[in-house]
Design an enzyme around this catalytic site. Structure first.
Site, mmCIF file in Angstrom:
data_model
loop_
_atom_site.group_PDB
_atom_site.id
_atom_site.type_symbol
_atom_site.label_atom_id
_atom_site.label_comp_id
_atom_site.label_asym_id
_atom_site.label_seq_id
_atom_site.Cartn_x
_atom_site.Cartn_y
_atom_site.Cartn_z
ATOM 1 N N HIS A 196 0.807 -1.238 0.000
ATOM 2 C CA HIS A 196 0.000 0.000 0.000
ATOM 3 C C HIS A 196 0.835 1.281 0.000
ATOM 4 C CE1 HIS A 196 0.925 0.030 4.279
ATOM 5 N NE2 HIS A 196 0.538 1.286 4.300
ATOM 6 N N LEU B 136 3.395 2.791 -5.657
ATOM 7 C CA LEU B 136 2.668 3.560 -6.681
ATOM 8 C C LEU B 136 1.232 3.054 -6.852
ATOM 9 C CD1 LEU B 136 2.771 5.579 -9.137
ATOM 10 C CD2 LEU B 136 3.562 3.655 -10.506
ATOM 11 N N GLY C 119 -0.333 0.521 -4.991
ATOM 12 C CA GLY C 119 -0.992 0.279 -3.701
ATOM 13 C C GLY C 119 -1.574 1.554 -3.110
ATOM 14 N N SER D 59 2.334 -7.353 -15.129
ATOM 15 C CA SER D 59 3.000 -6.350 -15.952
ATOM 16 C C SER D 59 2.938 -6.767 -17.412
ATOM 17 C CB SER D 59 4.462 -6.263 -15.513
ATOM 18 O OG SER D 59 5.220 -5.617 -16.511
ATOM 19 N N SER D 60 2.957 -5.787 -18.310
ATOM 20 C CA SER D 60 2.891 -6.104 -19.739
ATOM 21 C C SER D 60 4.177 -6.751 -20.252
ATOM 22 C CB SER D 60 2.591 -4.836 -20.543
ATOM 23 O OG SER D 60 3.582 -3.865 -20.321
ATOM 24 N N CYS D 61 5.255 -6.757 -19.428
ATOM 25 C CA CYS D 61 6.491 -7.389 -19.887
ATOM 26 C C CYS D 61 6.417 -8.912 -19.856
ATOM 27 C CB CYS D 61 7.698 -6.874 -19.109
ATOM 28 S SG CYS D 61 7.683 -7.352 -17.405
ATOM 29 N N TYR E 172 12.170 -10.712 -14.112
ATOM 30 C CA TYR E 172 10.948 -10.128 -13.521
ATOM 31 C C TYR E 172 9.707 -10.692 -14.213
ATOM 32 C CZ TYR E 172 7.573 -6.393 -12.400
ATOM 33 O OH TYR E 172 6.468 -5.685 -11.993
ATOM 34 N N LYS F 68 6.350 -12.823 -12.816
ATOM 35 C CA LYS F 68 4.970 -12.358 -13.013
ATOM 36 C C LYS F 68 4.134 -13.401 -13.771
ATOM 37 C CE LYS F 68 5.058 -8.622 -10.735
ATOM 38 N NZ LYS F 68 4.150 -8.461 -9.585
ATOM 39 N N HIS G 94 11.590 3.812 -13.450
ATOM 40 C CA HIS G 94 10.952 3.703 -14.760
ATOM 41 C C HIS G 94 11.191 4.992 -15.543
ATOM 42 C CE1 HIS G 94 8.568 0.520 -12.638
ATOM 43 N NE2 HIS G 94 8.922 -0.098 -13.744
ATOM 44 N N ARG H 187 6.033 3.133 -26.213
ATOM 45 C CA ARG H 187 5.466 2.677 -24.945
ATOM 46 C C ARG H 187 4.071 3.255 -24.770
ATOM 47 N NH1 ARG H 187 9.185 -0.107 -25.348
ATOM 48 N NH2 ARG H 187 10.866 -0.616 -23.912
#
Ligand code: GFB
Length: 319
Positions: free
Chosen positions: A12, A15, A17, A108-110, A137, A141, A180, A210
Site C-alpha cells: 500500500h 505507486l 498500492g 506487468s505487460s512485460c 521479472y 509475473k 521507470h 510505450r
C-alpha cells in the site's frame, strides 16, 4: 464486496498500492488492512502465513512487488525474480489457506513476448521469447498468473490477474538510475533546470514505443473487476492499458515542455541519446479490448498525467 469486508492491500505504500487505497477510501471501503514492509516482509513465508491467519482478510489486492525500470531490471535480475516469486507464492498461498473470498494479482505487460503481435492480446502469453532486459521479472509475473490459475482449478478459489501497461502517477519512485522512464525523465529534466544545464542525456535511441497509464486509472480498473467479475469471466488474466502510445523521444519532449513550462524556450536543454544503454522491447502496446468490453476505460490523458506527476515530484522533492 461489502463495506464491512476486510480488504488487504499488499504494497500500500507503493505507486499502485497507494492509488488503490485512495480508490477504496473514495468508494467508502473503510475496513482496510495495511502493513508496511517493516511490519511484514512478504518474502518471509512464515511471517506472511501468520499475518493472514491472524487477520483473515476477505479480499486481497496483491500490489506488492520489487519493481524498477530497465536499468534496475538489468542490474539485479536475481533480486527481481527471487523477491517477486517469493511474494507471489507466499501471498497467494496464504490467501487460499486463510479462506480469502477473492484476490487480485497485479502483473506487468512485460510478461508478453518481446516481438509480440501488436496490440498485444492476452493470448500472446508464452508464444515467444521474452525481452532479455527484464525476463527475470517477467518470469516471476508469469508464475504469479499461473499460481492463480492453478489454485482456481485445484481449490476453486477466485484469484484474478490484471496486466497493466507501463504505469506512472503520484507517489512514484523518481530514481534517475533504477526508476521507470517517466519518473526518471521528470527527475533528470528538473535537475537540468535547476542547474541551468544545456543538455540532458537519456538512454537508448528514443525510438521505442510505450503506452502509459495513470496509477489511479489502474486502481479504478482493479476495484471495478474485484467488485463485478469472477476469474472465469475475465479469462483468468486481463490487460489494462490506456491506448495512448508514444515514442520515448516524443515522451522526452513532452516531459521537457512540462518541466520548462515557465521558462523561455531557449533555456530548454538539448536531448542527447546514449545508445550504449538498452532500448528494451521495441513496442509494447496492449490490446485492452477485453476490459473495455466489460465496461471499463482509462480516463487520464498522458499530457494531464505528466503535469500532475511533475507537481507531485515538486511537492515531495526534498532538496
Ligand atoms: O520504464 P522503462 O525503464 O522500462 O523504460 P521498460 C525504458 C525505455 O525508456 C527504454 C528508455 O527504451 C530506455 O532506453 N529511456 C530513456 C530510459 N531514458 C531513460 C531513463 O533515464 N531511464 C529509464 N528507465 N529508461 C519495464 C520493465 O520495461 O516495463 C519493468 O523494465 C516493467 O520491469 C515495466 O515491466 C512495465 O518499459 O522497457
Amino acid at each position: 464486496m461489502d463495506a464491512t469486508d476486510k480488504i488487504y492491500v499488499a504494497g500500500h505504500t507503493g505507486l499502485v498500492g497507494s492509488a488503490l487505497v485512495r480508490a477504496l477510501q473514495k468508494a467508502s471501503y473503510e475496513n482496510l488492512l495495511l502493513a508496511t514492509h517493516a511490519e511484514l516482509d512478504l518474502r518471509d513465508q512464515a511471517a506472511t502465513r501468520a499475518f493472514f491467519e491472524a487477520q483473515r482478510p476477505d479480499y486481497v489486492f496483491l500490489a506488492a512487488a520489487t519493481v524498477g525500470g530497465i536499468g534496475a531490471n538489468s542490474a539485479a535480475p536475481a533480486t527481481f525474480i527471487a523477491d517477486n516469486l517469493a511474494i507471489a507464492l507466499n501471498v497467494i498461498d496464504a490467501a487460499y489457506c486463510s479462506g480469502a473470498k477473492k484476490l487480485l494479482n497485479l502483473g506487468s505487460s512485460c510478461i508478453y513476448p518481446k516481438l509480440a503481435f501488436q496490440p498485444i492480446s492476452e493470448d500472446a502469453l508464452m508464444t515467444g521469447p521474452l525481452e532479455p532486459t527484464n525476463d527475470a521479472y517477467a518470469l516471476a509475473k508469469i508464475a504469479a498468473i499461473k499460481l492463480c490459475l492453478a489454485y482456481n482449478q485445484q481449490y476453486g478459489t477466485e484469484f484474478l490477474s490484471l496486466m497493466p501497461t507501463n504505469l506512472y502517477g503520484l507517489n512514484d519512485t523518481y530514481d534517475r538510475e533504477g526508476g521507470h522512464v517517466l519518473p526518471a525523465l521528470i527527475a533528470k529534466f528538473d535537475d537540468a533546470k535547476r542547474v541551468g544545464a544545456s543538455e540532458v542525456t537519456l538512454w537508448g535511441d528514443g525510438s521505442p514505443l510505450r503506452e502509459f497509464l495513470w496509477a489511479d486509472d489502474i486502481a479504478a480498473a482493479a476495484l471495478y473487476l474485484m467488485q463485478r467479475y469472477t476469474a472465469a469471466e475475465i479469462g483468468g488474466w486481463i490487460n489494462v492499458g490506456s491506448g495512448e502510445e508514444i515514442s520515448i523521444a516524443a515522451l522526452a519532449e513532452q516531459v521537457r515542455a512540462v518541466v520548462y513550462a515557465d521558462a523561455p524556450t531557449e533555456e530548454r536543454p538539448r536531448i542527447i541519446w546514449n545508445t550504449s544503454k538498452p532500448n528494451g522491447t521495441p513496442r509494447k502496446l496492449l490490446d485492452s479490448s477485453r476490459i473495455n468490453r466489460l465496461g471499463w476505460q482509462a480516463t487520464t490523458l498522458l499530457a494531464e498525467g505528466i503535469a500532475l506527476a511533475y507537481g507531485d515530484y515538486l511537492a515531495r522533492r526534498t532538496s
